[in-house]
Design a protein around this motif. Structure first.
Motif, PDB file in Angstrom:
ATOM      1  N   TYR A 278     125.868  76.502 117.191  1.00 32.30           N
ATOM      2  CA  TYR A 278     127.346  77.036 117.784  1.00 32.30           C
ATOM      3  C   TYR A 278     126.738  78.408 118.355  1.00 32.30           C
ATOM      4  CZ  TYR A 278     129.695  73.211 115.205  1.00 32.30           C
ATOM      5  OH  TYR A 278     129.837  72.026 114.677  1.00 32.30           O
TER       6      TYR A 278
ATOM      7  N   THR B  72     127.824  73.338 121.584  1.00 36.17           N
ATOM      8  CA  THR B  72     129.113  73.004 120.961  1.00 36.17           C
ATOM      9  C   THR B  72     129.604  71.772 121.562  1.00 36.17           C
ATOM     10  OG1 THR B  72     130.068  74.408 122.547  1.00 36.17           O
ATOM     11  CG2 THR B  72     129.684  75.542 120.745  1.00 36.17           C
TER      12      THR B  72
ATOM     13  N   LYS C 256     130.111  71.320 124.733  1.00 38.44           N
ATOM     14  CA  LYS C 256     130.535  71.431 126.039  1.00 38.44           C
ATOM     15  C   LYS C 256     130.054  70.750 127.103  1.00 38.44           C
ATOM     16  CE  LYS C 256     131.675  75.518 129.128  1.00 38.44           C
ATOM     17  NZ  LYS C 256     133.150  75.214 128.900  1.00 38.44           N
TER      18      LYS C 256
ATOM     19  N   THR D  47     141.380  70.699 121.666  1.00 35.46           N
ATOM     20  CA  THR D  47     140.964  70.111 122.967  1.00 35.46           C
ATOM     21  C   THR D  47     141.999  69.262 123.510  1.00 35.46           C
ATOM     22  OG1 THR D  47     139.191  69.238 124.226  1.00 35.46           O
ATOM     23  CG2 THR D  47     139.613  68.235 122.090  1.00 35.46           C
TER      24      THR D  47
ATOM     25  N   HIS E   9     135.719  66.083 116.631  1.00 35.13           N
ATOM     26  CA  HIS E   9     136.037  67.518 117.167  1.00 35.13           C
ATOM     27  C   HIS E   9     135.419  68.556 116.046  1.00 35.13           C
ATOM     28  CE1 HIS E   9     138.128  70.449 119.204  1.00 35.13           C
ATOM     29  NE2 HIS E   9     138.688  71.140 118.164  1.00 35.13           N
TER      30      HIS E   9
ATOM     31  N   ASP F  52     133.807  71.546 121.652  1.00 30.43           N
ATOM     32  CA  ASP F  52     133.689  71.799 122.862  1.00 30.43           C
ATOM     33  C   ASP F  52     133.594  70.507 123.753  1.00 30.43           C
ATOM     34  OD1 ASP F  52     134.729  74.610 122.871  1.00 30.43           O
ATOM     35  OD2 ASP F  52     132.992  75.262 123.045  1.00 30.43           O
TER      36      ASP F  52
ATOM     37  N   LYS G 203     134.725  67.072 125.245  1.00 30.23           N
ATOM     38  CA  LYS G 203     135.938  66.360 125.688  1.00 30.23           C
ATOM     39  C   LYS G 203     135.996  65.067 124.886  1.00 30.23           C
ATOM     40  CE  LYS G 203     135.668  67.854 130.366  1.00 30.23           C
ATOM     41  NZ  LYS G 203     135.544  67.554 131.701  1.00 30.23           N
TER      42      LYS G 203
END
Length: 457
Positions: free
Chosen positions: A92, A97, A99, A130, A165, A170, A172
């Motif tokens: 991280y 992360t 993303k 998120t 999560h 990060d 989706k």
């Protein structure tokens, strides 16, 4: 595997184009095939890997591991402890992360409160939340908190989303909620495979997590050596393999055995379950973590074997795939599971928040390989980001990396086993075994090694 509060009941157990596709999917999707099978055909039912036992009641907020030990005689872990245990924090800090990557989670019925519950979970532990994209596949019926099948799947949904999560904050998340109908003797699975194929074909998702399964022996034709009912369901995985989407599945919670078609009785011999047994799928087994309140190990991981046991053994349907040729002395001529393992023990389960049942809103401790698969989906999302592209089918890479030191694969070899319900299982020994696969992960090293291996492919 699920430790529920009283009142909940026992559960049976890149980019822009993809985003537009998700938006379209979330509004309307075609219903799956719903042709009923003849009554004489055996009925195989997809069930969530989560299995219930009522131990914890009325928990308003998560407790520490020490408090759990004192109150319920089990360890309980939060995502901050997992992050330390799996060496995620260093990733991280490097900006890895998840993303830009997307995790697809597939569950029948889903949960009507999943977004709210993830928000509460995230806030509790200081994680960014998120927005979950919910895709309804087919005619998903209204949620009924008095329907034990629906609440079982809702519990699975809460666990899946929150664990994914926790590891890839990060990334989706696309949650596919499927209707459950019957096609040629299988209940729920055709809808799930149709949904997965549609998403793969439309570029939605980099990794798919499946916390469900059915014993191979329960599929129509199995007793006659006809495995077509399983092989005819592989189309989603074949598409995923072509499009470099990683597919994961929980190895199950029955150790070396698993449930018969009634969903209650275990086979008295070694069996395996699909989709975990599919060579196009990475089978995720279960370990027991032994952590202090900071998430540091107080002793090495062992095999998950308490209120359930990590699934593993030889497939009766699939022969040994090429990626397991190096462990043929263990798996023989058959496909062996699991491939790799993550936290799954109930004694050492994860805190999960849910509010889908108004009579049982609050915090649970959940475990089982239904926890392990979404945890590992987060690891894959991190590797996708680190690689700058999908790592795809990782099975060959897993077994290649396990032969080398410093790749982040951590052997589980403490001699514990996944024997369960009177059926002798397999011990965790040096190297690959059918209790924990190649072992578990040190994410800092493993994510980088997997990203590197995928670049070479």
């Amino acid at each position: 595997m699920h430790i529920a509060r009283t009142g909940r009941g026992v559960a049976a157990s890149t980019a822009a184009t993809a985003a537009l596709a998700v938006a379209a999917l979330a509004t309307a999707l075609p219903a799956g095939v719903t042709t009923a099978a003849p009554a004489a055909v055996p009925h195989t039912k997809a069930v969530p890997a989560i299995v219930g036992r009522t131990l914890v009641h009325g928990v308003a907020s998560p407790l520490s591991s020490e408090q759990c030990q004192a109150k319920w005689h089990i360890a309980c872990y939060n995502p901050l402890q997992y992050r330390t245990a799996y060496n995620l924090n260093a990733l991280y800090r490097k900006g890895v992360t998840g993303k830009g990557r997307t995790i697809v989670i597939v569950d029948s019925f889903g949960s009507p409160t999943v977004q709210h519950d993830l928000d509460v979970y995230s806030k509790q532990f200081g994680l960014p939340s998120t927005k979950i994209k919910v895709v309804k596949w087919g005619k998903v019926p209204p949620f009924d908190p008095k329907n034990s099948d629906m609440t079982g799947w809702a519990g699975e949904t809460s666990l899946d989303v929150e664990m994914a999560h926790a590891v890839a904050p990060d990334a989706k998340i696309v949650l596919v909620e499927t209707a459950v109908s019957e096609t040629e003797g299988t209940t729920g699975l055709p809808e799930m495979m149709d949904a997965e194929k549609y998403l793969v074909d439309h570029g939605v998702g980099d990794v798919i997590s499946q916390s469900f399964g059915a014993t191979e022996n329960t599929f129509p034709g199995f007793d006659k050596g006809d495995f077509s009912s399983i092989k005819n369901l592989r189309y989603a995985f074949q598409d995923a393999n072509r499009k470099h989407v990683t597919v994961l599945a929980s190895s199950g919670d029955g150790g070396a055995t698993d449930l018969q078609a009634d969903g209650k009785t275990y086979y008295k011999e070694r069996v395996n379950s699909w989709p975990s047994s599919d060579p196009l799928v990475t089978s995720i087994g279960g370990t027991q973590l032994h952590l202090n309140d900071k998430g540091q190990r107080v002793k090495p991981d062992s095999v998950y074997n308490d209120h359930g046991a990590g699934g593993g053994g030889q497939s009766h349907v699939f022969p040994r795939p090429a990626f397991q040729n190096g462990v043929k002395n263990v798996v023989g001529t058959r496909r062996g599971t699991p491939d790799i393992s993550m936290a799954a023990a109930v004694n050492g389960g994860a805190w999960v928040y849910s509010s889908y049942d108004p009579t049982a809103t609050g915090w649970d401790v959940s475990g089982g390989t239904s926890e392990a698969s979404p945890l590992f989906s987060g690891i894959v999302a991190l590797a996708d980001q680190a690689a700058g592209h999908r790592v795809g089918n990782i099975n060959e890479a897993l077994y290649a990396l396990s032969k080398h030191k410093g790749t982040g694969i951590v052997d589980v070899n403490d001699g514990t086993d996944n024997s369960y319900q009177g059926v002798t299982g397999y011990k965790a020994v040096n190297g690959y075994d059918m209790a924990t696969g190649v072992g578990t992960v040190d994410a800092l090293r493993f994510v980088q090694a997997l990203a590197w291996a995928s670049r070479r492919g």
